[in-house]
Design a protein around this motif. Structure first.
Motif, PDB file in Angstrom:
ATOM      1  N   VAL A 172       0.772  -1.337   0.093  1.00 28.63           N
ATOM      2  CA  VAL A 172       0.018  -0.121  -0.096  1.00 28.63           C
ATOM      3  C   VAL A 172       1.032   1.315   0.258  1.00 28.63           C
ATOM      4  N   LEU A 173       1.993   1.342   0.848  1.00 30.26           N
ATOM      5  CA  LEU A 173       2.948   2.249   0.797  1.00 30.26           C
ATOM      6  C   LEU A 173       3.621   2.540  -0.177  1.00 30.26           C
ATOM      7  N   ASP A 174       4.160   1.188  -0.910  1.00 30.32           N
ATOM      8  CA  ASP A 174       4.676   1.164  -2.172  1.00 30.32           C
ATOM      9  C   ASP A 174       4.000   2.078  -3.538  1.00 30.32           C
ATOM     10  N   TYR A 175       2.643   1.741  -3.323  1.00 30.74           N
ATOM     11  CA  TYR A 175       1.905   2.058  -4.490  1.00 30.74           C
ATOM     12  C   TYR A 175       1.797   3.758  -4.725  1.00 30.74           C
ATOM     13  N   PHE A 176       1.534   4.382  -3.702  1.00 29.80           N
ATOM     14  CA  PHE A 176       1.283   5.743  -3.712  1.00 29.80           C
ATOM     15  C   PHE A 176       2.704   6.549  -3.915  1.00 29.80           C
ATOM     16  N   ASP A 177       2.581   7.715  -4.735  1.00 34.64           N
ATOM     17  CA  ASP A 177       3.455   8.630  -4.897  1.00 34.64           C
ATOM     18  C   ASP A 177       3.399   9.783  -3.898  1.00 34.64           C
ATOM     19  N   ALA A 178       3.687   9.304  -2.720  1.00 30.47           N
ATOM     20  CA  ALA A 178       3.475  10.475  -1.531  1.00 30.47           C
ATOM     21  C   ALA A 178       4.576  10.282  -0.312  1.00 30.47           C
ATOM     22  N   PHE A 179       4.710  11.307   0.368  1.00 32.53           N
ATOM     23  CA  PHE A 179       5.661  11.249   1.427  1.00 32.53           C
ATOM     24  C   PHE A 179       4.915  10.610   2.671  1.00 32.53           C
ATOM     25  N   LEU A 180       5.722   9.568   3.224  1.00 28.07           N
ATOM     26  CA  LEU A 180       5.207   8.897   4.272  1.00 28.07           C
ATOM     27  C   LEU A 180       5.898   9.550   5.513  1.00 28.07           C
ATOM     28  N   VAL A 181       4.855   9.480   6.571  1.00 20.95           N
ATOM     29  CA  VAL A 181       5.165  10.096   7.979  1.00 20.95           C
ATOM     30  C   VAL A 181       4.683   9.038   8.970  1.00 20.95           C
ATOM     31  N   GLY A 182       5.483   8.626   9.674  1.00 17.34           N
ATOM     32  CA  GLY A 182       5.320   7.579  10.656  1.00 17.34           C
ATOM     33  C   GLY A 182       4.869   8.083  11.842  1.00 17.34           C
ATOM     34  N   LEU A 183       3.841   7.488  12.929  1.00 12.19           N
ATOM     35  CA  LEU A 183       3.650   8.013  14.266  1.00 12.19           C
ATOM     36  C   LEU A 183       3.640   6.608  15.067  1.00 12.19           C
ATOM     37  N   THR A 184       4.539   6.707  16.067  1.00  8.83           N
ATOM     38  CA  THR A 184       4.556   5.484  16.852  1.00  8.83           C
ATOM     39  C   THR A 184       5.077   5.967  18.222  1.00  8.83           C
ATOM     40  N   ALA A 185       4.772   5.170  19.175  1.00  9.23           N
ATOM     41  CA  ALA A 185       5.243   5.207  20.643  1.00  9.23           C
ATOM     42  C   ALA A 185       6.247   4.174  20.968  1.00  9.23           C
ATOM     43  N   THR A 186       6.258   2.948  20.007  1.00  3.75           N
ATOM     44  CA  THR A 186       6.913   1.924  20.428  1.00  3.75           C
ATOM     45  C   THR A 186       7.759   1.317  19.212  1.00  3.75           C
ATOM     46  N   PRO A 187       8.801   2.130  18.813  1.00  2.00           N
ATOM     47  CA  PRO A 187       9.552   1.769  17.691  1.00  2.00           C
ATOM     48  C   PRO A 187      10.401   0.597  17.815  1.00  2.00           C
ATOM     49  N   ASP A 188      10.773  -0.277  16.712  1.00  2.00           N
ATOM     50  CA  ASP A 188      12.055  -1.123  16.547  1.00  2.00           C
ATOM     51  C   ASP A 188      13.053  -0.927  15.640  1.00  2.00           C
ATOM     52  N   LYS A 189      13.889  -1.940  15.569  1.00  2.00           N
ATOM     53  CA  LYS A 189      14.747  -1.677  14.506  1.00  2.00           C
ATOM     54  C   LYS A 189      14.398  -1.437  13.078  1.00  2.00           C
ATOM     55  N   ARG A 190      13.223  -2.252  12.835  1.00  3.38           N
ATOM     56  CA  ARG A 190      12.634  -2.130  11.418  1.00  3.38           C
ATOM     57  C   ARG A 190      12.189  -0.685  11.242  1.00  3.38           C
ATOM     58  N   THR A 191      11.398  -0.226  12.355  1.00  2.00           N
ATOM     59  CA  THR A 191      10.775   1.067  12.268  1.00  2.00           C
ATOM     60  C   THR A 191      11.868   2.111  11.730  1.00  2.00           C
TER      61      THR A 191
END
Length: 928
Positions: A331-350
């Motif tokens: 879904v994220l690969d599909y759109f030509d858009a800036f990606l902004v992530g919100l999280t309280a619990t990031p890990d290495k993959r984040t």
């Protein structure tokens, strides 16, 4: 068909899907369509592969390359630029063409020449002609989105915003000004991530001219909650609500309102829209942290003309947990858009997914210090059946209950049934175990945790399943002697779940709510003061999210509105652990242990004597943080008596904070300024930085100068170790290896990690694990050989055998199969373990065997008939080939045992046309 011709056909197809009419130059008709792509259009530097015309005007050029070009397509950018700046036959304008594309049959890269710093980016599909026309028609040319973002945004009004929220919005805007495609906002639960995101989105819509923004959520409930926050939000420079200024649509179907400027959707629904995979609406009710993606969801996202790739300018991903890294990543690969992530619990993959572009970081500890959130205490409950399980003898008369209908029958057991605590409430229900836990919670809360309360504090119980939740509710009502309103279930299966949740937030009843999933992540219930875990959680991130339900602070008046006998504001919550979830879930996000061979006593003595190197300080911090989780109130008080009131956890955190490089730099700048010396971050000397670092560390270590504090910590550690060593063997992780051999092993492991971090973009096998779009992931034996060759050359000399041996010394409890001969494919396991994808290091063949067994079970479960014995034998052979070669394809049937059994011809006779799909599925399931 040549590779060039095949690529041209695929490019033509994609252009036509996007609404372009493809023509040859000899037969061009620019009036045939609003958008025309002309092949082999002549220029003064030679014919361009494609020239794009919109409303009869040349606007762009496509340089086509064969598929084999792959990632090297960027080498064609100079060629594309040359055609864009060339003189086109019959074209009157001499301005460069603004839209530049390079394409194979699989990859498309795009550069907008009007951007302030034109930079190519990969896109999923071609833009529609209408989109290019719209961009060209924008006033004040050139005025692209990236150009607008690069301009100075108006100052952010700080009223009604916390400092952390101001920093997050400002940091995001600075990142967008540099056209960084991905940004991560790390803010503790309860710090107002959604409010921060809405503030940023309002400014992007108003000042940056964003056309449409997608707000992705995890569940339908969180979508409703976000929509309510949009409706309640009043911007600082306008008296109207957000939804009065901008159209906000919460997607409930596949139709996107063309007038919507903000769309709220679950990632499940968006995947369904783009893949054509039908979706049961109930799928939006389950958190993706609870869903394991299986072979049932294998459709790839494909181009949807109704939802083109340019639909959204920005995608804000709320709680960007593990769901976005696998199937849903499409879904994220599909759109030509800036990606902004919100999280309280990031890990290495984040961090890896967002290119380590952390624009704001506000930890839970900081939020507690600022009064935004409250801290918590842990209360443990352990029953004998929870710990050891029990046994039902054959011919015992007991209830048998249907899991789905709850219908009961009274019957004899057919055989002896031995069950463990993990099987409770799944295959076996023990009402006495549930009753004893609830009784223990009631007694603890009323006599020790909140002894002054007249009413039961608002309590949330996490259950394993829906039927488990029902059993808990009946038991709670019985133990407390209360009616139906006192304890209610809040799960997605309940029709009145939303109204019950609303009452749980704002009304006196219910006092206790039981949930499986609905209140696990994101849902806000500020009056919560007790969380009871009657289920274990494997995912560290999900566990942190669940704990986050209790962290919200609340004023005295608002707390008393639902709990009248509360004596003040909410200052803490209590986590009651009835299943050992605190012990099974490690909450540290990074390893701080640098000296596993040294005792805590030696580390304390070393710090007191002036040994303040990073390894010593961080190892001591790690021991103290771990010790803090094991102490009861009396032991905490004994330490605080000698530490000036500082808890042992605070002593550990102070050591970590002392080595924060940003804080050290600020301290050095402040010291220079105080001395009348003008300095910037770039002009600080190493001597000044070292002095600032030493001063901070000295302040954090000052408490350990007191021998009585050191003695008390060591004394309590010995007390706790006797108990831990008796119950929990995990404490031997750091024993058994010392001296030079251990040091060398640590150095070997660190060299391997450093090499991976430094060369992840250069080695194909590492790129596979880091940043490949979902639809192009493939791992081949050649990639592993390339990595092995690079590692085994001087100066590293890191053979697979040597690496495995080093990990066995440094992290023995997490390493399996240390004594067997290594295979080259074990490098896959080493890389996955080093970058945190796997929590345990086991031989690659064993990992493949386990995934194979799981895959066979799932596959047989969904088939009308199971695989035949002959098919199972072939599948085993294919699995063995994957274990030694990392993948399987048609060409592999010409080798070794596969060939001796009849090769591809025989396999085709056994499986028919299903063979190709099986190979694709096995490659994905058994390797990645």
């Amino acid at each position: 068909m040549t590779p060039e011709l095949r690529a041209r056909q695929l490019i033509d197809q994609r252009l036509m899907e996007a609404g372009w009419q493809v023509q040859d130059y000899r037969t061009l008709n620019l009036g045939a369509s609003a958008g025309v792509a002309v092949r082999e259009y002549p220029t003064d530097t030679g014919p361009a592969d494609y020239v794009l015309f919109v409303d009869r005007h040349a606007v762009g050029v496509i340089e086509a390359k064969r598929d084999e070009a792959g990632e090297n397509i960027t080498v064609a950018e100079d060629q594309t630029s040359r055609y864009a700046n060339a003189t086109l036959k019959w074209r009157s304008s001499d301005l460069p063409l603004p839209f530049l594309f390079e394409a194979t049959g699989q990859i498309i890269r795009f550069t907008d020449g009007r951007d302030p710093v034109p930079r190519s980016r990969e896109i999923f599909h071609f833009f529609r002609p209408q989109q290019l026309a719209e961009w060209l028609a924008e006033p004040a040319q050139p005025n692209t989105l990236r150009r607008r973002l690069a301009q100075q945004m108006p100052d952010l009004p700080a009223q009604n915003l916390r400092d952390c929220q101001v920093g997050a919005v400002t940091g995001l805007e600075e990142s967008l000004a540099l056209a960084k495609p991905r940004a991560l906002i790390h803010m503790a639960t309860g710090a107002g991530k959604t409010f921060t995101a809405i503030t940023a989105m309002y400014r992007l819509l108003k000042f940056a001219g964003a056309r449409r923004i997608l707000f992705l959520v995890d569940t339908r409930n969180l979508g409703q909650q976000a929509h309510q926050e949009f409706m309640a939000y009043t911007p600082p420079d306008d008296a109207r609500k957000f939804t009065e200024l901008y159209n906000v649509q919460r997607l409930a179907s596949a139709s996107i309102d063309p007038h919507a400027q903000v769309c709220i959707s679950t990632i499940q629904r968006m995947y369904s829209i783009l893949s054509g995979e039908p979706m049961d609406d109930s799928a939006e009710d389950i958190s993706l942290s609870e869903v394991r993606q299986t072979g049932k969801q294998q459709k790839l996202v494909r181009y949807n003309p109704q939802v083109p790739i340019e639909t959204f300018d920005f995608i804000v991903i709320d709680e960007c947990h593990r769901s976005i890294y696998n199937l849903w990543k499409q879904v994220l690969d599909y759109f030509d858009a800036f990606l902004v992530g919100l999280t309280a619990t990031p890990d290495k993959r984040t961090f890896g997914f967002f290119n380590e572009n952390i624009v704001a970081e506000y930890t839970y500890e900081q939020s507690v210090a600022d009064g935004v959130n409250v801290g918590y205490d842990v209360w443990e409950i352990e029953t004998e059946v929870t710990r050891a399980g029990a046994e039902l003898k054959a011919r015992e008369w007991v209830d048998h209950r249907d899991r789905a209908t709850r219908a009961k029958r009274w019957a004899e057991t057919e055989e002896d049934t031995l069950y463990t605590g993990k099987e409770l409430d799944r295959s076996v229900v023990n009402p006495s175990q549930i009753r004893q836990v609830i009784l223990a919670m009631k007694t603890a809360v009323e006599t020790q945790i909140f002894p002054a309360r007249q009413e039961t504090p608002k309590t949330l119980i996490f259950a394993k399943t829906d039927s488990h939740a029902d059993d808990i509710i009946h038991c709670v009502r019985e133990v407390y002697g209360q009616g139906n309103a006192f304890c209610r279930k809040v799960t997605y299966s309940e029709k009145e779940a939303d109204s019950v949740l609303q009452a749980f937030r704002n009304d006196y009843h219910p006092r206790i709510a039981v949930t499986v999933d609905m209140i696990a992540t994101g849902t806000d219930v500020k009056p919560l003061e007790v969380l009871l875990f009657m289920r274990d959680v494997r995912s560290k991130g999900y566990y942190e999210q669940m704990k986050g339900r209790g962290v919200r602070s609340l004023s005295a008046d608002k707390l008393r509105s639902v709990s009248a006998s509360a004596d003040g504001a909410k200052t803490r919550f209590v986590l009651i652990d009835a299943v050992g979830v605190e012990k099974s879930c490690k909450t540290e996000t990074r390893s701080l242990e640098r000296k596993p061979g040294q005792s805590l006593k030696d580390l304390l003595q070393g710090v007191a004597l002036g040994h303040r190197d990073d390894d010593t300080v961080l190892s001591l911090a790690n021991r103290l943080v771990r010790l803090a989780r094991l102490l009861d109130a009396k032991q905490q008080a004994r330490i605080e008596k000698h530490s000036g009131g500082a808890p042992v956890s605070e002593l550990g955190r102070a050591l970590i904070a002392a080595l924060n490089p940003d804080a050290i730099q600020q301290a050095a700048l402040a010291a220079a300024q105080a001395a009348g010396i003008t300095r910037s971050a770039d002009t600080l000397t190493q001597q000044e930085i070292t002095a600032a670092r030493n001063a901070r560390v000295a302040a954090a270590c000052a408490a350990f100068d007191k021998p009585e504090l050191r003695d008390e910590i060591e004394s309590i550690r010995r007390e706790r170790e006797q108990i831990i060593d008796h119950v929990n063997l995990d404490t031997v992780n750091f024993s058994g290896y010392s001296g030079q051999a251990e040091t060398q092993a640590q150095q070997t492991v660190q060299a391997f990690r450093d090499y991976i971090a430094a060369h992840k973009d250069e080695i194909a096998a590492l790129s596979f694990f880091y940043a490949q779009p979902y639809q192009r992931r493939a791992l081949t034996f050649d990639m592993i050989e390339e990595l092995h060759e690079a590692l085994s050359r001087p100066p590293l000399m890191l053979t697979t055998e040597r690496l495995w041996s080093a990990y066995a010394r440094v992290q023995q409890a997490q390493v399996q199969g240390a004594g067997i001969r290594r295979q080259l494919t074990d490098l896959v396991s080493l890389v996955r373990f080093a970058i945190g994808l796997d929590g345990e290091l086991r031989p690659f063949s064993e990992a493949v065997d386990k995934r194979y067994a799981d895959w066979i079970w799932r596959h047989n479960a969904k088939r009308a008939t199971a695989f035949t014995p002959e098919q199972m034998e072939w599948l085993r052979l294919m699995k063995e080939h994957i274990a030694t070669s990392c993948s399987i394809g048609r060409e592999d049937f010409d080798y070794a045992e596969l060939a001796s059994r009849g090769g591809l011809q025989k396999a085709w006779a056994v499986f028919g046309k299903e063979i190709d799909a099986l190979m694709v599925e096995m490659n994905g399931e058994l390797v990645a």
